[in-house]
Design a protein around this motif. Sequence first.
Motif, PDB file in Angstrom:
ATOM      1  N   VAL A  89       0.840  -1.199   0.000  1.00  0.00           N
ATOM      2  CA  VAL A  89       0.000   0.000   0.000  1.00  0.00           C
ATOM      3  C   VAL A  89       0.872   1.245   0.000  1.00  0.00           C
ATOM      4  O   VAL A  89       0.662   2.193  -0.778  1.00  0.00           O
ATOM      5  CB  VAL A  89      -0.957  -0.005   1.212  1.00  0.00           C
ATOM      6  N   LEU A  90       1.864   1.245   0.869  1.00  0.00           N
ATOM      7  CA  LEU A  90       2.761   2.399   0.951  1.00  0.00           C
ATOM      8  C   LEU A  90       3.590   2.544  -0.326  1.00  0.00           C
ATOM      9  O   LEU A  90       3.818   3.669  -0.802  1.00  0.00           O
ATOM     10  CB  LEU A  90       3.673   2.253   2.161  1.00  0.00           C
ATOM     11  N   ASN A  91       4.008   1.412  -0.876  1.00  0.00           N
ATOM     12  CA  ASN A  91       4.774   1.473  -2.124  1.00  0.00           C
ATOM     13  C   ASN A  91       3.929   2.030  -3.265  1.00  0.00           C
ATOM     14  O   ASN A  91       4.397   2.829  -4.083  1.00  0.00           O
ATOM     15  CB  ASN A  91       5.287   0.079  -2.501  1.00  0.00           C
ATOM     16  N   ALA A  92       2.673   1.608  -3.306  1.00  0.00           N
ATOM     17  CA  ALA A  92       1.787   2.115  -4.363  1.00  0.00           C
ATOM     18  C   ALA A  92       1.571   3.609  -4.216  1.00  0.00           C
ATOM     19  O   ALA A  92       1.548   4.351  -5.207  1.00  0.00           O
ATOM     20  CB  ALA A  92       0.450   1.368  -4.306  1.00  0.00           C
ATOM     21  N   ALA A  93       1.438   4.056  -2.987  1.00  0.00           N
ATOM     22  CA  ALA A  93       1.255   5.493  -2.756  1.00  0.00           C
ATOM     23  C   ALA A  93       2.505   6.260  -3.161  1.00  0.00           C
ATOM     24  O   ALA A  93       2.431   7.341  -3.763  1.00  0.00           O
ATOM     25  CB  ALA A  93       0.933   5.737  -1.287  1.00  0.00           C
ATOM     26  N   GLU A  94       3.652   5.689  -2.847  1.00  0.00           N
ATOM     27  CA  GLU A  94       4.931   6.334  -3.191  1.00  0.00           C
ATOM     28  C   GLU A  94       5.083   6.481  -4.700  1.00  0.00           C
ATOM     29  O   GLU A  94       5.489   7.531  -5.213  1.00  0.00           O
ATOM     30  CB  GLU A  94       6.079   5.499  -2.623  1.00  0.00           C
ATOM     31  N   LEU A  95       4.704   5.435  -5.418  1.00  0.00           N
ATOM     32  CA  LEU A  95       4.855   5.457  -6.871  1.00  0.00           C
ATOM     33  C   LEU A  95       3.836   6.363  -7.554  1.00  0.00           C
ATOM     34  O   LEU A  95       4.041   6.774  -8.698  1.00  0.00           O
ATOM     35  CB  LEU A  95       4.719   4.035  -7.426  1.00  0.00           C
ATOM     36  N   SER A  96       2.729   6.652  -6.857  1.00  0.00           N
ATOM     37  CA  SER A  96       1.640   7.406  -7.485  1.00  0.00           C
ATOM     38  C   SER A  96       1.658   8.884  -7.137  1.00  0.00           C
ATOM     39  O   SER A  96       0.769   9.619  -7.537  1.00  0.00           O
ATOM     40  CB  SER A  96       0.286   6.814  -7.073  1.00  0.00           C
ATOM     41  N   SER A  97       2.627   9.331  -6.359  1.00  0.00           N
ATOM     42  CA  SER A  97       2.580  10.714  -5.896  1.00  0.00           C
ATOM     43  C   SER A  97       3.889  11.428  -6.179  1.00  0.00           C
ATOM     44  O   SER A  97       4.957  10.820  -6.290  1.00  0.00           O
ATOM     45  CB  SER A  97       2.297  10.746  -4.399  1.00  0.00           C
ATOM     46  N   ASP A  98       3.773  12.734  -6.306  1.00  0.00           N
ATOM     47  CA  ASP A  98       4.975  13.547  -6.360  1.00  0.00           C
ATOM     48  C   ASP A  98       5.253  14.075  -4.956  1.00  0.00           C
ATOM     49  O   ASP A  98       4.490  13.834  -4.019  1.00  0.00           O
ATOM     50  CB  ASP A  98       4.813  14.697  -7.366  1.00  0.00           C
ATOM     51  N   ASP A  99       6.320  14.802  -4.804  1.00  0.00           N
ATOM     52  CA  ASP A  99       6.701  15.258  -3.463  1.00  0.00           C
ATOM     53  C   ASP A  99       5.632  16.139  -2.831  1.00  0.00           C
ATOM     54  O   ASP A  99       5.379  16.062  -1.636  1.00  0.00           O
ATOM     55  CB  ASP A  99       8.027  16.022  -3.537  1.00  0.00           C
ATOM     56  N   GLY A 100       4.990  16.952  -3.648  1.00  0.00           N
ATOM     57  CA  GLY A 100       4.008  17.883  -3.096  1.00  0.00           C
ATOM     58  C   GLY A 100       2.737  17.211  -2.619  1.00  0.00           C
ATOM     59  O   GLY A 100       2.038  17.736  -1.760  1.00  0.00           O
ATOM     60  N   ALA A 101       2.401  16.042  -3.171  1.00  0.00           N
ATOM     61  CA  ALA A 101       1.134  15.388  -2.830  1.00  0.00           C
ATOM     62  C   ALA A 101       1.342  14.072  -2.098  1.00  0.00           C
ATOM     63  O   ALA A 101       0.413  13.297  -1.939  1.00  0.00           O
ATOM     64  CB  ALA A 101       0.333  15.134  -4.110  1.00  0.00           C
ATOM     65  N   LYS A 102       2.540  13.834  -1.614  1.00  0.00           N
ATOM     66  CA  LYS A 102       2.868  12.530  -1.037  1.00  0.00           C
ATOM     67  C   LYS A 102       1.983  12.180   0.158  1.00  0.00           C
ATOM     68  O   LYS A 102       1.415  11.086   0.225  1.00  0.00           O
ATOM     69  CB  LYS A 102       4.335  12.506  -0.629  1.00  0.00           C
ATOM     70  N   GLU A 103       1.871  13.102   1.106  1.00  0.00           N
ATOM     71  CA  GLU A 103       1.105  12.818   2.330  1.00  0.00           C
ATOM     72  C   GLU A 103      -0.366  12.573   2.011  1.00  0.00           C
ATOM     73  O   GLU A 103      -0.981  11.642   2.534  1.00  0.00           O
ATOM     74  CB  GLU A 103       1.250  13.982   3.313  1.00  0.00           C
ATOM     75  N   ARG A 104      -0.941  13.397   1.133  1.00  0.00           N
ATOM     76  CA  ARG A 104      -2.349  13.250   0.775  1.00  0.00           C
ATOM     77  C   ARG A 104      -2.596  11.936   0.029  1.00  0.00           C
ATOM     78  O   ARG A 104      -3.580  11.232   0.273  1.00  0.00           O
ATOM     79  CB  ARG A 104      -2.787  14.443  -0.068  1.00  0.00           C
ATOM     80  N   THR A 105      -1.707  11.571  -0.864  1.00  0.00           N
ATOM     81  CA  THR A 105      -1.854  10.339  -1.628  1.00  0.00           C
ATOM     82  C   THR A 105      -1.724   9.122  -0.729  1.00  0.00           C
ATOM     83  O   THR A 105      -2.478   8.149  -0.857  1.00  0.00           O
ATOM     84  CB  THR A 105      -0.802  10.274  -2.746  1.00  0.00           C
ATOM     85  N   GLU A 106      -0.786   9.168   0.190  1.00  0.00           N
ATOM     86  CA  GLU A 106      -0.608   8.042   1.107  1.00  0.00           C
ATOM     87  C   GLU A 106      -1.857   7.823   1.946  1.00  0.00           C
ATOM     88  O   GLU A 106      -2.279   6.683   2.152  1.00  0.00           O
ATOM     89  CB  GLU A 106       0.607   8.287   2.003  1.00  0.00           C
ATOM     90  N   GLU A 107      -2.474   8.898   2.433  1.00  0.00           N
ATOM     91  CA  GLU A 107      -3.692   8.759   3.229  1.00  0.00           C
ATOM     92  C   GLU A 107      -4.833   8.212   2.380  1.00  0.00           C
ATOM     93  O   GLU A 107      -5.654   7.422   2.851  1.00  0.00           O
ATOM     94  CB  GLU A 107      -4.098  10.107   3.838  1.00  0.00           C
ATOM     95  N   ALA A 108      -4.895   8.594   1.120  1.00  0.00           N
ATOM     96  CA  ALA A 108      -5.930   8.064   0.230  1.00  0.00           C
ATOM     97  C   ALA A 108      -5.765   6.552   0.053  1.00  0.00           C
ATOM     98  O   ALA A 108      -6.761   5.804   0.052  1.00  0.00           O
ATOM     99  CB  ALA A 108      -5.869   8.766  -1.126  1.00  0.00           C
ATOM    100  N   TYR A 109      -4.542   6.082  -0.073  1.00  0.00           N
ATOM    101  CA  TYR A 109      -4.306   4.645  -0.200  1.00  0.00           C
ATOM    102  C   TYR A 109      -4.619   3.911   1.101  1.00  0.00           C
ATOM    103  O   TYR A 109      -5.130   2.778   1.087  1.00  0.00           O
ATOM    104  CB  TYR A 109      -2.858   4.381  -0.634  1.00  0.00           C
ATOM    105  N   ARG A 110      -4.280   4.526   2.223  1.00  0.00           N
ATOM    106  CA  ARG A 110      -4.630   3.931   3.518  1.00  0.00           C
ATOM    107  C   ARG A 110      -6.152   3.793   3.642  1.00  0.00           C
ATOM    108  O   ARG A 110      -6.657   2.771   4.116  1.00  0.00           O
ATOM    109  CB  ARG A 110      -4.112   4.797   4.666  1.00  0.00           C
TER     110      ARG A 110
END
Length: 546
Positions: A445-466
């Motif tokens: 899940v965390l890897n998918a979030a990492e691959l799907s986000s840029d630096d500016g949206a990392k935190e928001r994308t990770e929470e969406a995957y969670r």
Amino acid sequence: MSGPQVAEIEARCKRKADEDDDETIVAAKALGTADAYARLSRLRYGQDYDRVLYSSAFRRLDGVTQVVASNEIPLFHNRLTHSLKVAQTGGLIVRSILEQDENQHAVAEIITLHGGLNPRVVRVACLAHDLGHPPFGHIGEEALQDIVDRPHELLRDYPESAGPLKDGFEGNAQSFRIVTRLAFRQASKTGDNVGLNLTRATLAALSKYPWSRSDGRSKKVGKQKWGAYDDDYPTLQWALEGIETRDVNFHGQERRESRSIEAQVMDWADDIAYAVHDIEDFFRAGLIPLHVLAEGGQETKAFASYALGRIYNRLEGIRVDKGTDKGELLDPNKIRDYFARALNDFPKQGFIGSVGNRAALHTFASAIIKRATRDVRLVKGGLVLPDVESYVIIEMLKQLTGFYVIDRASLSSAQRGQQQILVSLVQELWQWLRDFSQKDVPSYVLNAAELSSDDGAKERTEEAYRQDWRYRNLPPRLVDFVAAARGGASAVEPDDDDVAQDMLARIQLRGVIDYVSSLSETQTIELHERLSRGWGSSMIDPWLTL
């Protein structure tokens, strides 16, 4: 157009103009008072009606007990059919008040002073008044109340330091919570769900007990009742702006009234429908012997004594002459006289399903409803005042179900089992949620979030995957309801870890309670089977995600 209607129009237009400021309102006001009222009523209160009618919370009432289980083979009323008939009865009461031929000017002033009287608002409140009833009706309500009052005794791993949910569980408060927080009508850009986004007038009309549990008034209505939980209470206060608590005279009884006119109409309509339609059901089923009571013999005397013992304290101080504080006091003999007159409308033969039986039962119900809705007045203080005889008869009829149906081993044995199902289900859901929340988020899940986000949206994308991970592994509505509880618990997360954990426990418990109370009875039994025994009707049944 009558005087009361004109006053009601003016009051409602002013109130709506205060709370809505958009092009629709401006255009409606420009049309003139009568046209503005028609436009506002159709657009705003009509929207309220549609939103309640089309909500899943309303459809669910088809699977919720009125008195006996919703899956009984005979055609008993359930919470859905009850709510529809309350709405129809409420409309009759409004019509009766607005069509009064005498004292029109006085009635118009009362309506203006106390927030208005709109038939659409009343109908919406009547439709929505039972949305918060949990599975198995009042028995379910008692079970959930017990859990939130002593969770550290009933739930494993519930931190004792977290304490109980002080605002408890109550069906009326749950109804208010559903329409203002839990009914997900549309996604909010801000993340704050506003439920069905009903008008202020409708929310006020829905509030039969317009206070919180901590308010002293919650203990003065027979059983403890309240209209909003602590998180939702600011919304209730907003809805009630302009509706003052005032002293009123209920046929000689001095009372304090906090409800809007429309909420009182809804409450009286609910009493009428409950009294009449449950009796119809149980007469057809052979449990309430209306034809025997009509004879006025020993059976009638036994019931009258039972009913008087239960209601007389509430009738003390009432006088019998049309709402004044003069004349003779209502006494047991007068109550028996009123009930004896009502017996004239009772069916004279037992129910066997014939045309004559059905006609007699219809005549009985029609006579009671017509009398109780027709002789209603609006008096000083914005008090909705039924006539004394109708009030007494409805109170007596409400006791028939208790005397002949509720106090029976066959029903109480089933209710005991229903309570145990609910307690067990809450325990299982609580533990499932707690266990899952303590799991580490999988690396994929965390890897998918990492691959799907840029630096500016990392935190928001990770929470969406969670969040997506939670939705896939827990009932989605449970996840949403916990989030809704979190949104109302505190604007700022506490710094102290122990306090934060206690708050999280209370949030999760409220979310579980909200979820369980949103289930139909069939869903409750099915989910209990899955969580306690490991099987249900289908291992891949999709209803959990609906």
